[in-house]
Scaffold this motif. Structure first.
Motif, PDB file in Angstrom:
ATOM      1  N   SER A 128       0.827  -1.209   0.000  1.00  0.00           N
ATOM      2  CA  SER A 128       0.000   0.000   0.000  1.00  0.00           C
ATOM      3  C   SER A 128       0.865   1.264   0.000  1.00  0.00           C
ATOM      4  CB  SER A 128      -0.985   0.001   1.170  1.00  0.00           C
ATOM      5  OG  SER A 128      -0.313   0.060   2.401  1.00  0.00           O
ATOM      6  N   ALA A 158       1.851   1.769  -3.624  1.00  0.00           N
ATOM      7  CA  ALA A 158       0.675   2.237  -4.372  1.00  0.00           C
ATOM      8  C   ALA A 158       0.420   3.716  -4.087  1.00  0.00           C
ATOM      9  CB  ALA A 158      -0.551   1.390  -4.017  1.00  0.00           C
ATOM     10  N   GLU A 159       0.550   4.120  -2.819  1.00  0.00           N
ATOM     11  CA  GLU A 159       0.378   5.534  -2.451  1.00  0.00           C
ATOM     12  C   GLU A 159       1.447   6.401  -3.112  1.00  0.00           C
ATOM     13  OE1 GLU A 159      -1.216   8.764  -0.014  1.00  0.00           O
ATOM     14  OE2 GLU A 159      -1.998   6.751  -0.309  1.00  0.00           O
ATOM     15  N   ARG A 206       2.934   5.867  -5.939  1.00  0.00           N
ATOM     16  CA  ARG A 206       2.673   5.968  -7.373  1.00  0.00           C
ATOM     17  C   ARG A 206       1.495   6.890  -7.680  1.00  0.00           C
ATOM     18  NH1 ARG A 206       7.335   5.095  -7.392  1.00  0.00           N
ATOM     19  NH2 ARG A 206       8.216   3.040  -7.707  1.00  0.00           N
ATOM     20  N   ARG A 207       0.576   7.070  -6.714  1.00  0.00           N
ATOM     21  CA  ARG A 207      -0.551   7.998  -6.902  1.00  0.00           C
ATOM     22  C   ARG A 207      -0.147   9.442  -6.645  1.00  0.00           C
ATOM     23  NH1 ARG A 207      -3.370   3.701  -4.301  1.00  0.00           N
ATOM     24  NH2 ARG A 207      -3.108   4.718  -2.280  1.00  0.00           N
ATOM     25  N   ASP A 208       0.965   9.653  -5.957  1.00  0.00           N
ATOM     26  CA  ASP A 208       1.411  10.996  -5.583  1.00  0.00           C
ATOM     27  C   ASP A 208       2.404  11.493  -6.636  1.00  0.00           C
ATOM     28  OD1 ASP A 208       2.721  13.234  -4.499  1.00  0.00           O
ATOM     29  OD2 ASP A 208       2.605  12.435  -2.455  1.00  0.00           O
ATOM     30  N   PRO A 209       2.044  12.526  -7.411  1.00  0.00           N
ATOM     31  CA  PRO A 209       2.944  13.005  -8.467  1.00  0.00           C
ATOM     32  C   PRO A 209       4.341  13.382  -7.968  1.00  0.00           C
ATOM     33  CG  PRO A 209       0.796  14.044  -8.663  1.00  0.00           C
ATOM     34  CD  PRO A 209       0.789  13.280  -7.368  1.00  0.00           C
ATOM     35  N   ALA A 227       5.946   9.702  -7.438  1.00  0.00           N
ATOM     36  CA  ALA A 227       5.705   8.642  -8.419  1.00  0.00           C
ATOM     37  C   ALA A 227       6.958   8.163  -9.140  1.00  0.00           C
ATOM     38  CB  ALA A 227       4.668   9.110  -9.442  1.00  0.00           C
ATOM     39  N   GLN A 271       1.578  -4.477 -10.696  1.00  0.00           N
ATOM     40  CA  GLN A 271       0.357  -3.681 -10.594  1.00  0.00           C
ATOM     41  C   GLN A 271       0.555  -2.424  -9.751  1.00  0.00           C
ATOM     42  OE1 GLN A 271      -2.841  -5.700  -8.597  1.00  0.00           O
ATOM     43  NE2 GLN A 271      -4.371  -4.265  -9.331  1.00  0.00           N
ATOM     44  N   VAL A 272       1.270  -2.526  -8.620  1.00  0.00           N
ATOM     45  CA  VAL A 272       1.421  -1.357  -7.750  1.00  0.00           C
ATOM     46  C   VAL A 272       2.572  -0.451  -8.175  1.00  0.00           C
ATOM     47  CG1 VAL A 272       0.339  -2.459  -5.753  1.00  0.00           C
ATOM     48  CG2 VAL A 272       2.831  -2.463  -5.961  1.00  0.00           C
ATOM     49  N   GLY A 273       3.464  -0.936  -9.033  1.00  0.00           N
ATOM     50  CA  GLY A 273       4.535  -0.079  -9.532  1.00  0.00           C
ATOM     51  C   GLY A 273       5.900  -0.309  -8.919  1.00  0.00           C
ATOM     52  N   ARG A 298       6.765   4.404 -17.680  1.00  0.00           N
ATOM     53  CA  ARG A 298       5.591   3.549 -17.442  1.00  0.00           C
ATOM     54  C   ARG A 298       5.323   2.689 -18.672  1.00  0.00           C
ATOM     55  NH1 ARG A 298       1.969   3.692 -13.389  1.00  0.00           N
ATOM     56  NH2 ARG A 298      -0.041   2.763 -13.789  1.00  0.00           N
TER      57      ARG A 298
END
Length: 138
Positions: A65, A68-69, A71-74, A77, A98-100, A129
């Protein structure tokens, strides 16, 4: 020399990774779980790490998690992540993609192999990516 943030809930693992990275001239900072990692990464006074090594299974926030967090934060990331975990079965490798996660290293690990993966990511940065179908595995 790279700045590496080592994230693991086991102090002995953090120390093992730290010692091997420092022997190769790298600077190391530590976090004990995913929440501490994210707080450290978002601290405006802290230097940005070149690479994060991340355990998968930690509490209260696990590595999955936390990545994943990130990768969501510019702002986070593009920080390369090496997942260092005993969880390397096929479904976990798929989850890593999947989560990066950028590289997957199995515990128990060969310290020199982990250092090599960290150095490769520090030199190259995150692949664009979609450039890699799966994280490398040691």
């Amino acid at each position: 020399m790279a700045l590496v943030l080592v994230v693991d809930d086991t102090a002995q693992i953090r120390m093992l990774i730290r010692l091997n990275l420092e022997l190769e001239g790298h600077e190391v900072e530590e976090a004990a779980d995913g929440d501490e990692c994210l707080a450290r990464l978002r601290d405006p006074a802290a230097a940005r790490p070149d690479v994060v090594t991340m355990d998968a299974v930690m509490e209260p926030r696990d590595g999955w998690s936390a990545v994943a967090e990130m990768r969501r934060d510019p702002a986070l990331a593009d920080v390369p992540v090496v997942m260092v975990t005993a969880s390397v079965q096929a479904h976990q490798r798929a989850r890593a993609v999947q989560v990066g996660v950028d590289a997957l290293v199995a515990k128990p690990f060969e310290p020199t192999a982990l250092v090599e993966v960290v150095e490769d990511l520090a030199a190259a940065g995150r692949p664009p990516r979609g450039a890699s179908a799966s994280p490398s595995r040691q």
